[in-house]
Scaffold this active site. Structure first.
Site, PDB file in Angstrom:
ATOM      1  N   GLU A 166      20.573 -61.615  14.662  1.00 28.92           N
ATOM      2  CA  GLU A 166      20.051 -60.918  15.395  1.00 28.92           C
ATOM      3  C   GLU A 166      18.574 -61.639  15.250  1.00 28.92           C
ATOM      4  O   GLU A 166      17.554 -61.107  15.784  1.00 28.92           O
ATOM      5  CB  GLU A 166      19.816 -59.975  14.873  1.00 28.92           C
ATOM      6  CG  GLU A 166      20.463 -58.600  16.209  1.00 28.92           C
ATOM      7  CD  GLU A 166      22.205 -58.776  16.119  1.00 28.92           C
ATOM      8  OE1 GLU A 166      23.070 -59.732  15.221  1.00 28.92           O
ATOM      9  OE2 GLU A 166      22.963 -58.372  16.794  1.00 28.92           O
ATOM     10  N   TYR A 168      16.553 -62.692  12.518  1.00 32.28           N
ATOM     11  CA  TYR A 168      15.865 -62.230  11.323  1.00 32.28           C
ATOM     12  C   TYR A 168      15.615 -63.469  10.731  1.00 32.28           C
ATOM     13  O   TYR A 168      16.668 -64.842  10.549  1.00 32.28           O
ATOM     14  CB  TYR A 168      16.382 -61.264  10.701  1.00 32.28           C
ATOM     15  CG  TYR A 168      16.246 -59.620  11.194  1.00 32.28           C
ATOM     16  CD1 TYR A 168      15.133 -59.248  11.030  1.00 32.28           C
ATOM     17  CD2 TYR A 168      17.415 -59.213  12.198  1.00 32.28           C
ATOM     18  CE1 TYR A 168      14.518 -58.249  12.180  1.00 32.28           C
ATOM     19  CE2 TYR A 168      17.401 -58.252  12.648  1.00 32.28           C
ATOM     20  CZ  TYR A 168      16.269 -57.509  12.189  1.00 32.28           C
ATOM     21  OH  TYR A 168      15.694 -56.486  13.021  1.00 32.28           O
ATOM     22  N   ARG A 216      26.479 -61.009   8.130  1.00 34.57           N
ATOM     23  CA  ARG A 216      26.688 -60.433  10.306  1.00 34.57           C
ATOM     24  C   ARG A 216      26.291 -61.952  10.350  1.00 34.57           C
ATOM     25  O   ARG A 216      24.865 -62.304  10.760  1.00 34.57           O
ATOM     26  CB  ARG A 216      26.026 -59.634  10.253  1.00 34.57           C
ATOM     27  CG  ARG A 216      25.550 -59.676  11.563  1.00 34.57           C
ATOM     28  CD  ARG A 216      25.785 -57.625  12.177  1.00 34.57           C
ATOM     29  NE  ARG A 216      26.005 -57.848  13.829  1.00 34.57           N
ATOM     30  CZ  ARG A 216      25.420 -56.537  14.547  1.00 34.57           C
ATOM     31  NH1 ARG A 216      24.238 -55.959  13.465  1.00 34.57           N
ATOM     32  NH2 ARG A 216      25.799 -56.494  15.281  1.00 34.57           N
ATOM     33  N   HIS A 254      16.932 -60.796  19.140  1.00 37.24           N
ATOM     34  CA  HIS A 254      16.216 -59.797  19.388  1.00 37.24           C
ATOM     35  C   HIS A 254      14.674 -59.933  20.571  1.00 37.24           C
ATOM     36  O   HIS A 254      14.537 -59.869  21.476  1.00 37.24           O
ATOM     37  CB  HIS A 254      14.779 -59.194  18.471  1.00 37.24           C
ATOM     38  CG  HIS A 254      15.764 -58.389  17.362  1.00 37.24           C
ATOM     39  ND1 HIS A 254      16.565 -56.804  18.243  1.00 37.24           N
ATOM     40  CD2 HIS A 254      15.532 -58.259  16.335  1.00 37.24           C
ATOM     41  CE1 HIS A 254      17.601 -56.863  17.438  1.00 37.24           C
ATOM     42  NE2 HIS A 254      16.808 -56.885  15.982  1.00 37.24           N
ATOM     43  N   GLN A 341      17.440 -44.614  24.328  1.00 37.35           N
ATOM     44  CA  GLN A 341      16.184 -44.402  24.423  1.00 37.35           C
ATOM     45  C   GLN A 341      15.567 -43.432  22.969  1.00 37.35           C
ATOM     46  O   GLN A 341      14.511 -43.685  23.209  1.00 37.35           O
ATOM     47  CB  GLN A 341      16.196 -43.153  25.732  1.00 37.35           C
ATOM     48  CG  GLN A 341      15.732 -43.683  27.010  1.00 37.35           C
ATOM     49  CD  GLN A 341      16.207 -42.867  28.490  1.00 37.35           C
ATOM     50  OE1 GLN A 341      17.463 -43.024  29.163  1.00 37.35           O
ATOM     51  NE2 GLN A 341      15.426 -42.327  28.707  1.00 37.35           N
TER      52      GLN A 341
HETATM   53 FE1  SF4 Z   1      20.968 -44.414  21.386  1.00 41.53          FE
HETATM   54 FE2  SF4 Z   1      22.839 -41.743  21.811  1.00 41.53          FE
HETATM   55 FE3  SF4 Z   1      21.485 -43.445  24.270  1.00 41.53          FE
HETATM   56 FE4  SF4 Z   1      23.582 -44.436  22.334  1.00 41.53          FE
HETATM   57  S1  SF4 Z   1      23.490 -42.670  23.649  1.00 41.53           S
HETATM   58  S2  SF4 Z   1      21.954 -45.506  22.994  1.00 41.53           S
HETATM   59  S3  SF4 Z   1      23.024 -43.881  20.974  1.00 41.53           S
HETATM   60  S4  SF4 Z   1      20.151 -42.613  22.313  1.00 41.53           S
END
Ligand code: SF4
Ligand code: NAP
Length: 672
Positions: A166, A168, A216, A254, A341
């Site tokens: 990712e 890092y 990872r 990222h 979100q």
């Molecule tokens: Fe994140 Fe929940 Fe959307 Fe999945 S459904 S991407 S866990 S906010």
């Protein structure tokens, strides 16, 4: 016989036996950062262990101060810090799960002025220029990783995962993009690999043979100057020799300009790369990224594409993912729709994570749906996301719930969202709610218009009557060319070849994607449009993008003079804007709408330099995406009554999103 025999088969990694092949992957939630949140973190992991996860990997902990993700971020480098983790590891073990702590040094992704890296090259996604670690400091940092692992072992963890992907710090050492050193830690590709190898070697030395060490590994950097496939394979073999027990896989830095996990990425897009690594090593290999169903996970394992499957966000969405799959109740899984979100967008805004479809995630101790001791009758009016969440949550608490919906199907605005290319998974949320309504015996009345009279016998009424599209007022808004976004997305209108979209919020952007998208595109096209190539042929897996074929000529317009899509979500907005740009959508801010006539849409545009010009867009259709207004007639009729609750878009239409709607529905039911 289970539907998921491979998924549910135990596996021994090093000296640790896991009860199944399901890994809850690392996901920073913000609960890791302060010791006062440890009880919440323990409760969060306990629910996931109770729900059947085989191995849980924590969010990342820095091995020293210079490795912080943000000021005073999570860290594991003192005995006091280690002692605090005991309640986390005990909580998981109590439920038969195993837990590994991830050690993550942010390197130049650290949101602090004292971040460090292999060089002083600044990342494009943080404002701080890192300082170069001296030769000695690199050596000390490798030892700090090992010490951190030893502390994790003392806190009761079953293992650690060393974060090497990712973008890092470890990835920064591995790639020539960020490592131009001429000392023992850079120069040739062998020397660039020395840092992770030393970390693993020293960790193994300190923790002994029985403690699980996972790593990872970045299979595809998706940045210029990233690693070649040969380098990835060579690294995997060297890590194995140095003492890793498990290779988890990561895709993309990222800062990569290719989306890797958001909703528009086709599910399972990256699985073939894990399958390609697997025969190169003897240690178990774990697939990850954009896997969200037990079917997909089972298929990966059954086709020998991996030994384990990691899912991070799906465990936020449903802590009982594994138990439900094992019990033949996969249709009751609350599927992660990859929207970011409430999880990653929160983390990037320095807020605690939760989940759009499960607002209880990371709030296990504060948002509780406790069984009711009363026998109230509850009516919920409106079966959009807010009403569905309220009805299901109230029924879970034991109330007798009746759900009334005026249309012939549940889903509200989600039924429109799932038509948008790349948002097909939104249909899974509706499948989940439909099944929960059934399981919880909620009485559902479709095609029923609720009235004050009809609602007389209920103790509580939750009004979730939703929104209606806003119709702006300008001359010609009633012209036959003008349609609303819901008519386009629900298929009642098929727009012509040339379209103007009024309003460039989330829905205007979605509608523009819908209008331009080529439905014939498959996974190969998706990869080609984003310029993803075979990493054996293209360093970092990047090649020239294949141009998109747009199905229509689209003008996306807004009145504001700011950049179109500026307010879209942090982790996905850039990708939505890129798709529109690549599809040739003309994005025009500073527009005023003069009129619509047979000739098209007449607009006046104010340019950034202040000049004003008028033009007529010769379009077949004008699609209104100008926001929404609340539908509140019923609430007004009921306002004098006790026990009436207004939620979702009917409460506040401005910037309504499903995250707020579902959370409000759940909280209202929790407070009944
Ligand atoms: Fe994140 Fe929940 Fe959307 Fe999945 S459904 S991407 S866990 S906010
Ligand atoms: P929105 O985000 O409020 O955008 C509506 C746009 O219409 C505004 O940006 C506004 O821009 C314009 N507008 C408002 N009133 C107008 C008027 N009278 N005449 C002409 N234009 C007008 O609403 P939305 O796009 O309908 O989205 C609703 C919610 O769903 C939002 O909260 C959004 O976040 C969410 N959503 C998000 C996504 C996503 O993130 N991908 C996708 C879909 C929906 P100007 O005033 O500048 O013209």
């Amino acid at each position: 016989m289970s539907d998921y025999p491979h998924l549910l088969e135990p596996i021994t990694i090093g000296a640790t036996t896991l009860r199944n092949r399901v890994v809850m992957g690392s996901m920073h939630t913000g609960l890791e950062d302060g010791f006062w949140d440890i009880p919440k973190l323990s409760a969060y992991f306990a629910e996931r262990a109770k729900g059947g996860a085989g191995l849980i990997i924590t969010g990342g902990y820095a091995p020293n101060v210079r490795g912080w993700l943000k000021p005073f971020g999570s860290q594991m480098s003192t005995r006091l810090q280690a002692a605090r983790h005991r309640s986390v590891t005990d909580a998981v073990h109590e439920h038969g799960g195993a837990i590994a702590m991830q050690i993550l040094h942010a390197g130049r992704y650290g949101y602090t002025p004292f971040s460090v890296s292999a060089s002083t090259r600044k990342s494009p996604i943080t404002p701080f220029k890192p300082s170069t670690l001296s030769t000695k400091a690199v050596d000390r940092t490798a030892t700090d990783f090992a010490k951190s692992a030893r502390l994790a072992q003392k806190s009761g963890y079953d293992g650690v995962e060393i974060m090497g992907s990712e973008g890092y710090l470890i990835n920064q050492f591995l790639a020539s993009r960020t490592n131009d050193r001429s000392d023992a830690w850079g120069g040739t590709s062998e020397k660039r690999m020395r840092f992770p190898i030393e970390i693993v070697r020293r960790t193994r030395e300190l923790v002994g043979p029985d403690f699980m060490i996972g790593y990872r590994i970045s299979l595809l950097d998706l940045v210029e100057g990233g690693q070649s496939w040969d380098e990835v394979v060579a690294l995997a073999k060297l890590l194995e020799e140095a003492g890793v027990d498990l290779l988890n896989t990561g895709i993309g830095w990222h800062e990569a300009r290719v989306p890797t996990i958001i909703t528009q990425v086709p599910p399972g897009a990256w699985r073939s790369l894990t399958a390609r690594l697997k025969p190169e090593v003897d240690v178990p290999v774990c697939a990850s990224n954009r896997i969200n169903s037990p079917e997909m996970a089972e298929d990966i394992l059954a086709s020998d594409g991996a030994d384990l499957v990691s899912m991070a966000r799906p465990f936020l969405a449903d802590p009982e993912f594994v138990n439900k799959a094992a019990a033949g109740r996969a249709d009751e899984i609350n599927t992660c729709i990859a929207c970011n979100q409430a999880c990653l967008d929160h983390v990037f805004a320095n807020k605690k994570s939760s989940c759009l479809v499960n607002p209880r995630a990371c709030r296990e101790t504060t948002l509780v749906l406790s069984p009711t001791r009363t026998t109230k009758k509850v009516a919920v009016v409106g079966a959009g996301p807010a009403g569905l969440a309220a009805a299901v949550s109230a029924a879970e608490r034991g109330f007798a719930v009746t759900l009334l919906e005026k249309s012939s199907e549940v889903g509200g605005q989600f039924r429109l969202a799932m038509q948008v290319p790349g948002k097909e998974d939104f249909a899974e949320t509706l499948r989940y709610y439909r099944r929960r309504l059934e399981v919880l015996s909620v009485e559902v009345h479709l095609e029923t218009r609720a009235t004050a009279e009809l609602l007389k016998g209920f103790d509580d009424v939750i009004v979730a009557t939703g929104v209606t599209p806003r119709i702006p007022s300008f001359p010609g808004v009633d012209h036959p060319k003008v349609v609303s976004y819901d008519q386009v997305l629900n298929g009642s209108v098929t727009p012509g070849r040339k379209v103007a979209v009024i309003g460039a919020g989330g829905i205007g952007v979605d509608v523009s994607a819908f209008l331009t998208h080529d439905p014939a595109d498959d996974l190969d096209d998706w990869m080609a449009h984003w310029g993803v190539g075979d990493p054996a042929l293209h360093v970092g897996g990047l090649k020239e993008k294949k141009p998109r074929t747009s199905m229509r000529e689209v003008h996306l317009l807004q009145r504001k003079t700011t950049r179109i899509g500026k307010d879209l979500a942090k982790t996905s907005g850039w990708a939505h804007r890129a798709v529109l740009k690549d599809s040739g959508v003309a994005m025009v801010p500073g527009v005023s709408y003069d009129k619509v006539s047979d000739a098209g849409l007449h607009i006046t545009v104010t340019s950034p330099d202040g000049s004003v010009s008028s033009e007529v867009l010769d379009v077949d259709h004008v699609v209104l995406c100008a926001g929404q207004e609340s539908v509140r007639g019923l609430y007004d009729d009921l306002a004098a009554r006790e026990g009436v609750h207004l939620i979702g878009g009917a409460d506040v239409a401005a910037e309504l999103d499903a995250k707020r709607a579902i959370e409000q529905g759940t909280r209202t039911a929790a407070a009944l």
